[in-house]
Design an enzyme around this catalytic site. Structure first.
Site, short mmCIF file in Angstrom:
data_model
loop_
_atom_site.label_atom_id
_atom_site.label_comp_id
_atom_site.label_asym_id
_atom_site.label_seq_id
_atom_site.Cartn_x
_atom_site.Cartn_y
_atom_site.Cartn_z
N SER A 101 0.85 -1.20 0.00
CA SER A 101 0.00 0.00 0.00
C SER A 101 0.88 1.25 0.00
CB SER A 101 -0.88 0.01 1.25
OG SER A 101 -0.06 0.23 2.40
N ASP A 161 -1.41 -1.78 -3.90
CA ASP A 161 -2.75 -1.79 -3.30
C ASP A 161 -3.24 -0.34 -3.14
OD1 ASP A 161 -4.95 -2.95 -2.01
OD2 ASP A 161 -4.00 -2.89 -0.03
N HIS A 192 -12.64 -2.16 5.35
CA HIS A 192 -11.26 -2.29 5.83
C HIS A 192 -11.16 -2.26 7.36
CE1 HIS A 192 -10.45 -0.79 1.64
NE2 HIS A 192 -9.69 -1.87 1.71
N HIS A 217 -12.02 -6.57 -1.42
CA HIS A 217 -11.15 -5.94 -0.40
C HIS A 217 -11.78 -6.18 0.98
CE1 HIS A 217 -8.29 -3.33 -2.71
NE2 HIS A 217 -9.01 -3.89 -3.66
N SER A 251 -10.64 -9.53 5.86
CA SER A 251 -10.14 -10.20 7.07
C SER A 251 -11.33 -10.70 7.88
CB SER A 251 -9.31 -9.22 7.91
OG SER A 251 -7.99 -9.14 7.40
N ILE A 280 -6.37 -9.57 2.29
CA ILE A 280 -6.28 -9.79 3.74
C ILE A 280 -5.06 -9.06 4.29
CG2 ILE A 280 -5.91 -11.55 5.53
CD1 ILE A 280 -7.48 -13.49 3.64
N ASP A 281 -5.29 -8.14 5.17
CA ASP A 281 -4.21 -7.40 5.83
C ASP A 281 -4.39 -7.44 7.35
OD1 ASP A 281 -2.15 -5.76 6.53
OD2 ASP A 281 -2.89 -3.97 5.54
N SER A 282 -5.57 -7.04 7.81
CA SER A 282 -5.79 -6.92 9.26
C SER A 282 -5.53 -8.24 10.00
CB SER A 282 -7.23 -6.45 9.54
OG SER A 282 -7.43 -5.17 8.99
P1 13P Z 1 -8.63 -6.02 5.72
O1 13P Z 1 -8.46 -4.76 6.52
O2 13P Z 1 -9.98 -6.61 5.94
O3 13P Z 1 -7.54 -6.99 5.98
O4 13P Z 1 -8.56 -5.62 4.17
C1 13P Z 1 -7.33 -5.45 3.53
C2 13P Z 1 -7.48 -4.84 2.17
O5 13P Z 1 -8.53 -4.73 1.60
C3 13P Z 1 -6.24 -4.39 1.53
O6 13P Z 1 -6.50 -3.72 0.33
O1 G3H Z 2 -6.63 -1.67 2.33
C1 G3H Z 2 -5.73 -1.22 3.01
C2 G3H Z 2 -4.64 -2.06 3.54
O2 G3H Z 2 -5.05 -2.72 4.71
C3 G3H Z 2 -3.42 -1.24 3.72
O3 G3H Z 2 -3.49 -0.46 4.85
O4 G3H Z 2 -2.78 1.81 4.14
O5 G3H Z 2 -2.61 1.08 6.54
O6 G3H Z 2 -1.06 0.13 4.80
P1 G3H Z 2 -2.42 0.72 5.09
ZN ZN Z 3 -8.34 -2.64 0.31
#
Ligand code: 13P
Ligand code: G3H
Ligand code: ZN
Length: 333
Positions: free
Chosen positions: A56, A94, A190, A232, A235, A276-278
């Site tokens: 990102s 991203d 998100h 998107h 998580s 998936i990030d969170s």
């Molecule tokens: P989460 O916050 O649900 O993990 O989503 C991540 C995401 O959409 C990154 O682009």
């Molecule tokens: O969709 C967003 C991702 O979880 C990236 O988050 O901008 O805090 O790195 P961030």
């Molecule tokens: Zn996203």
């Protein structure tokens, strides 16, 4: 100018085609640190899964864009070292928010970019996405665009309210932009607080969030047969990780994600990329908090980052095998 093909990376075109036809989804995991990168590659190699490693704008600000690009190049070499002769690793931007950011990533070796003009008026979203597509396709870089707005507030990605994608717009949007995949809004968002408790129903003591708008997804699939769709904000915010964080001094209240059963169902449709990030953040934080609480004398980062890496790897493998179904889906092993 660096072409991603020289780095051993691949774009998303072929893997999405196979995923849509095969009824599974490719994992798109965000990474900011070496430990996340290692855990993602180990998980993808052990499960023989294609994988999207995404960066990102916030990650670029945190870790430095050049370092992340070299880490992705290193990821390919690392996968081979782990015994995977033909890894399929995508380096994806991203939530790119400008043409210049997308171009910069393409020029430095990204194999895929997202241009997120979802907050813009419809015609401006189309014009921006088309400009990125026209540039990216010269280098065979694939482009994800977004229609509909996800709620969620994070470092660089923010919107107070969500607006579902309008199925009547998707043909016009995808045709006029020429995008390779389309991110849609059907109720995901998100972060780790996707729903308020008031939006959920209490079932056997567990808060169950409202279901995703599968009717909208199916309408979109009918309008764009076989076209790659992206989710998107996917998580699931596992309760055991949240409880561990809270048990060891954290304070995460009302953290609620998307139930995995719904992601499993979505994976069988034209949804072929799930972000998936969170969940990675939660897995890392839970392991670090637990380790430091149990070993208050430790101060070598390797002592607490090792269990953090193990916990993330376990989560990535679980998503690949038990939720998205992308295990064993490399074209060649
Ligand atoms: P989460 O916050 O649900 O993990 O989503 C991540 C995401 O959409 C990154 O682009
Ligand atoms: O969709 C967003 C991702 O979880 C990236 O988050 O901008 O805090 O790195 P961030
Ligand atoms: Zn996203």
């Amino acid at each position: 100018m660096v072409n991603y093909k020289d780095l051993g990376l691949v774009n998303t075109r072929e893997m999405f085609k196979r995923a849509v036809a095969g009824g599974y989804a490719i994992p798109a995991f965000n990474f900011n640190t070496m430990e996340q990168m290692q855990a993602i590659v180990q998980a993808a190699v052990e499960t023989k899964s294609p994988v999207i490693m995404q960066v990102s704008k916030g990650a670029r600000n945190y870790a430095n864009a050049t370092i992340l690009r070299y880490m992705a190049e290193g990821a390919v070499a690392y996968a081979k070292e782990l015994g995977c002769e033909h890894p399929e690793i995508v380096l994806h931007l991203d939530h790119g928010d400008t043409f210049e950011l997308c171009k910069d990533c393409i020029d430095m070796g990204f194999s895929s970019v997202m241009i997120d003009g979802s907050h813009l008026p419809y015609e401006e979203n189309i014009a921006l996405a088309k400009k990125v597509v026209d540039y990216a396709h010269q280098f065979d870089v694939t482009v994800e665009a977004e229609l509909g707005v996800l709620a969620g507030v994070e470092d660089e990605v923010s919107a107070a309210e969500s607006h579902y994608t309008k199925p009547e717009e998707v043909i016009d949007f995808s045709t006029r932009t020429g995008c390779d995949s389309l991110a849609i809004s059907i109720g995901t968002s998100h972060g780790a607080h996707k729903f308020t408790p008031a939006q959920c129903t209490l079932v056997n003591g567990v808060l169950v969030p409202p279901p995703l708008a599968f009717d909208i997804l199916h309408e979109i699939e009918k309008k764009l047969p076989g076209f790659p769709i992206v989710l998107h904000g996917s998580s699931s915010v596992p309760m055991d990780e949240v409880n561990t964080i809270n048990q060891y001094g954290g304070h995460l209240e009302a953290a609620i994600g998307i139930p995995e059963e719904q992601l499993r169902e979505a994976s069988k449709s034209a949804v072929c990329k799930i972000n998936i990030d969170s969940d990675s953040r939660l897995a890392m934080t839970a392991a670090i908090r637990k380790h430091l609480a149990e070993h208050p004398g430790d101060f070598d980062p390797r002592q607490y980052l090792k269990p953090a890496r193990e916990n993330m790897k376990k989560m990535y493998i679980h998503k690949i095998v038990n939720v998205l179904g992308s295990d064993g889906k490399l074209a060649q092993c």
